[in-house]
Design a protein around this motif. Structure first.
Motif, PDB file in Angstrom:
ATOM      1  N   VAL A  20       0.644  -1.272   0.023  1.00 51.08           N
ATOM      2  CA  VAL A  20      -0.055  -0.097  -0.123  1.00 51.08           C
ATOM      3  C   VAL A  20       1.176   1.322   0.033  1.00 51.08           C
ATOM      4  O   VAL A  20       0.686   2.167  -0.728  1.00 51.08           O
ATOM      5  CB  VAL A  20      -0.968   0.081   1.320  1.00 51.08           C
ATOM      6  CG1 VAL A  20      -1.604   1.332   1.088  1.00 51.08           C
ATOM      7  CG2 VAL A  20      -1.897  -1.015   1.147  1.00 51.08           C
ATOM      8  N   ALA A  24      -0.383   2.685  -5.594  1.00 56.62           N
ATOM      9  CA  ALA A  24      -1.831   2.402  -5.705  1.00 56.62           C
ATOM     10  C   ALA A  24      -1.958   1.215  -6.437  1.00 56.62           C
ATOM     11  O   ALA A  24      -1.095   0.669  -7.020  1.00 56.62           O
ATOM     12  CB  ALA A  24      -2.534   3.285  -6.804  1.00 56.62           C
ATOM     13  N   SER A  80     -10.673  -4.738   1.894  1.00 61.12           N
ATOM     14  CA  SER A  80      -9.418  -5.654   1.958  1.00 61.12           C
ATOM     15  C   SER A  80      -9.141  -5.763   3.500  1.00 61.12           C
ATOM     16  O   SER A  80      -9.152  -4.671   4.207  1.00 61.12           O
ATOM     17  CB  SER A  80      -8.299  -4.684   1.232  1.00 61.12           C
ATOM     18  OG  SER A  80      -7.059  -5.479   1.621  1.00 61.12           O
ATOM     19  N   GLN A  83      -5.265  -4.277   3.430  1.00 62.94           N
ATOM     20  CA  GLN A  83      -4.617  -2.698   3.088  1.00 62.94           C
ATOM     21  C   GLN A  83      -5.657  -1.603   3.164  1.00 62.94           C
ATOM     22  O   GLN A  83      -5.335  -0.440   3.174  1.00 62.94           O
ATOM     23  CB  GLN A  83      -4.802  -2.915   1.277  1.00 62.94           C
ATOM     24  CG  GLN A  83      -3.777  -4.125   0.804  1.00 62.94           C
ATOM     25  CD  GLN A  83      -3.740  -3.966  -0.536  1.00 62.94           C
ATOM     26  OE1 GLN A  83      -4.470  -3.213  -1.126  1.00 62.94           O
ATOM     27  NE2 GLN A  83      -2.696  -4.913  -1.090  1.00 62.94           N
ATOM     28  N   THR A  85      -8.663  -0.692   1.856  1.00 60.66           N
ATOM     29  CA  THR A  85      -9.058  -0.271   0.607  1.00 60.66           C
ATOM     30  C   THR A  85     -10.304  -0.673   0.205  1.00 60.66           C
ATOM     31  O   THR A  85     -10.798  -1.682   0.839  1.00 60.66           O
ATOM     32  CB  THR A  85      -7.997  -0.363  -0.440  1.00 60.66           C
ATOM     33  OG1 THR A  85      -8.117  -1.765  -0.661  1.00 60.66           O
ATOM     34  CG2 THR A  85      -6.621   0.106  -0.128  1.00 60.66           C
ATOM     35  N   SER A  87     -11.992  -1.672  -3.412  1.00 62.63           N
ATOM     36  CA  SER A  87     -11.650  -1.674  -4.890  1.00 62.63           C
ATOM     37  C   SER A  87     -13.053  -2.279  -5.608  1.00 62.63           C
ATOM     38  O   SER A  87     -13.730  -2.966  -5.029  1.00 62.63           O
ATOM     39  CB  SER A  87     -10.576  -2.897  -5.115  1.00 62.63           C
ATOM     40  OG  SER A  87      -9.266  -2.472  -4.302  1.00 62.63           O
ATOM     41  N   PRO A  97      -8.701   0.328  -7.789  1.00 61.03           N
ATOM     42  CA  PRO A  97      -9.027   0.914  -6.612  1.00 61.03           C
ATOM     43  C   PRO A  97     -10.007   1.942  -6.642  1.00 61.03           C
ATOM     44  O   PRO A  97     -10.250   2.755  -7.685  1.00 61.03           O
ATOM     45  CB  PRO A  97      -7.538   1.796  -6.375  1.00 61.03           C
ATOM     46  CG  PRO A  97      -7.047   2.092  -7.751  1.00 61.03           C
ATOM     47  CD  PRO A  97      -7.219   0.786  -8.551  1.00 61.03           C
ATOM     48  N   VAL A  99     -11.318   3.474  -3.044  1.00 60.39           N
ATOM     49  CA  VAL A  99     -10.891   3.921  -1.853  1.00 60.39           C
ATOM     50  C   VAL A  99      -9.551   3.828  -1.364  1.00 60.39           C
ATOM     51  O   VAL A  99      -9.506   2.524  -1.329  1.00 60.39           O
ATOM     52  CB  VAL A  99     -12.039   3.772  -0.812  1.00 60.39           C
ATOM     53  CG1 VAL A  99     -11.583   4.049   0.559  1.00 60.39           C
ATOM     54  CG2 VAL A  99     -13.394   4.004  -0.951  1.00 60.39           C
ATOM     55  N   ALA A 100      -8.829   4.917  -1.522  1.00 55.07           N
ATOM     56  CA  ALA A 100      -7.323   4.522  -1.030  1.00 55.07           C
ATOM     57  C   ALA A 100      -7.324   4.302   0.434  1.00 55.07           C
ATOM     58  O   ALA A 100      -8.173   4.674   1.283  1.00 55.07           O
ATOM     59  CB  ALA A 100      -6.620   5.944  -1.198  1.00 55.07           C
ATOM     60  N   PRO A 101      -6.211   3.782   0.916  1.00 50.31           N
ATOM     61  CA  PRO A 101      -6.080   3.619   2.529  1.00 50.31           C
ATOM     62  C   PRO A 101      -6.215   4.897   3.204  1.00 50.31           C
ATOM     63  O   PRO A 101      -5.789   5.717   2.927  1.00 50.31           O
ATOM     64  CB  PRO A 101      -4.919   3.047   2.663  1.00 50.31           C
ATOM     65  CG  PRO A 101      -4.287   2.630   1.088  1.00 50.31           C
ATOM     66  CD  PRO A 101      -5.019   3.409   0.169  1.00 50.31           C
ATOM     67  N   TYR A 123     -14.885  -0.596   9.346  1.00 44.29           N
ATOM     68  CA  TYR A 123     -13.288  -0.818   9.432  1.00 44.29           C
ATOM     69  C   TYR A 123     -12.966  -0.950  10.846  1.00 44.29           C
ATOM     70  O   TYR A 123     -13.610  -0.484  11.879  1.00 44.29           O
ATOM     71  CB  TYR A 123     -12.684   0.549   8.718  1.00 44.29           C
ATOM     72  CG  TYR A 123     -13.028   1.644   9.434  1.00 44.29           C
ATOM     73  CD1 TYR A 123     -12.002   2.047  10.681  1.00 44.29           C
ATOM     74  CD2 TYR A 123     -13.961   2.766   9.050  1.00 44.29           C
ATOM     75  CE1 TYR A 123     -12.394   3.330  11.337  1.00 44.29           C
ATOM     76  CE2 TYR A 123     -14.220   4.006   9.765  1.00 44.29           C
ATOM     77  CZ  TYR A 123     -13.530   4.159  11.046  1.00 44.29           C
ATOM     78  OH  TYR A 123     -13.962   5.506  11.642  1.00 44.29           O
TER      79      TYR A 123
END
Length: 354
Positions: A20, A24, A80, A83, A85, A87, A97, A99-101, A123
């Motif tokens: 991560v 990306a 994930s 990670q 995230t 996807s 991807p 949503v990014a971390p 989360y």
């Protein structure tokens, strides 16, 4: 769940975290040969419905536990567990991807609220804490993330740790009419209500939710206004009435027989409930079996009977996404994260039509 930390588990999450940090997630196309076509009739059916019967998706270190259908993209969204995230998984098996971390967390259950243009997810840093990746002196992180469905941008992060020692946000459901979000916590044995703008409105529990094992898990909001919630340990199902009130009413749904466990659940258009069962979190050496069950009720979920109970050939199914093309069961390789033992198909996860 055993919280001892073999080095192999720590290494697994460290590798994922490094991936991560390094950039990306790349789009990984699925080779045509990886689409499980089966016989000729199955292939014709898959072509008609625009989704193959099975997607064996190559995505090293993703390990999704949750999946949902995105009607705006006509694609799956997966979280994930390593990670943090979300996807997009398309019919060709490509992974991109969304949503990014946003923190050092696992993204578990998730759902699309297309009406409000958002994706809602549970989360938690429980896995990272269990595997020694998260500093144990820091307060636990657990809650609800609300993200823009088009861009993946963070709209709200609602902390629902509630002072628990090891909270484990697990799954989410959305009241389509009011926009309220309901979050299960398998560690604190609670359900949390979160407003559409990301504020915690209340937390409720019941003695029947409590367990030393894994507690409240999959959850759905019924169009009639109540919740159906699965308790993993013992394969129990509960109907929760008046969830927007200060005193929700909890009734256990009488089942004709109890599955090995009840993990993720999904409400089908015909009113039946499909659920994944596994033995990923059974403690004390207990063993179950991987299966997918369909439950149907004729008395508004005061009771339900099993209309299908199918042994699942892809190990460790965790949840189900209902799509216009059938119900797809996710097997994300989570056992590898929990035990460090490589899965039968390392670097892949599977979505298979029931």
């Amino acid at each position: 769940m055993d919280v001892s930390v073999p080095a192999s588990r720590r290494t697994l999450l460290q590798v994922a975290a490094a991936g991560v940090a390094g950039g990306a997630l790349a789009a990984v196309p699925l080779p045509a040969s990886a689409h499980s076509g089966g016989d000729r009739r199955h292939r014709r059916s898959a072509a008609r419905c625009a989704l193959p019967g099975t997607l064996a998706v190559t995505a090293p270190n993703l390990y999704p536990e949750g999946v949902t259908w995105d009607p705006t993209r006509k694609a799956f969204l997966v979280g994930s567990s390593t990670q943090g995230t979300i996807s997009v998984v398309r019919a060709d098996g490509s992974v991109t991807p969304l949503v990014a971390p946003f923190a050092q967390v696992s993204v578990l259950g998730l759902t699309v609220d297309a009406r409000r243009g958002r994706v809602v997810a549970a989360y938690t840093d429980y896995f990272g804490r269990m595997l020694g990746i998260v500093d144990p002196s820091l307060p636990p992180v657990s809650g609800v993330g609300v993200f823009d469905l088009t861009t993946g941008a963070v709209r709200h992060l609602a902390d629902a740790s509630g002072g628990a020692d090891l909270p484990r946000a697990n799954d989410v459901a959305v009241d389509e009419r009011h926009g309220d979000i309901y979050l299960t916590d398998t560690g604190a044995d609670t359900v949390t209500r979160v407003s559409r703008d990301g504020k915690v409105l209340g937390v409720f529990s019941d003695p029947r939710f409590e367990t030393a094992d894994t507690g409240p898990n999959g959850i759905v909001h019924h169009p009639a206004g109540f919740l159906l919630m699965a308790k993993y340990d013992g394969g129990r199902l509960f109907r929760i009435d008046h969830p927007r009130s200060s005193r929700p009413v909890v009734r256990e749904v009488r089942l004709d027989r109890h599955p090995t466990s009840l993990d993720g659940i999904a409400l089908r258009p015909d009113g039946s409930l499909v659920a994944a069962a596994n033995d990923l979190s059974l403690s004390g050496g207990r063993q179950g079996r991987d299966h997918v069950v369909v439950l149907r009720s004729t008395d508004h979920w005061r009771s339900a009977r099993t209309v299908q109970d199918r042994t699942w050939s892809v190990e460790d199914p965790t949840t189900v996404a209902v799509t216009p093309y059938g119900d797809y069961v996710l097997s994300g390789g989570l056992r590898e994260v929990l035990t460090g033992v490589p899965s039968a198909t390392p670097g892949q996860f599977h979505l298979r039509r029931r």
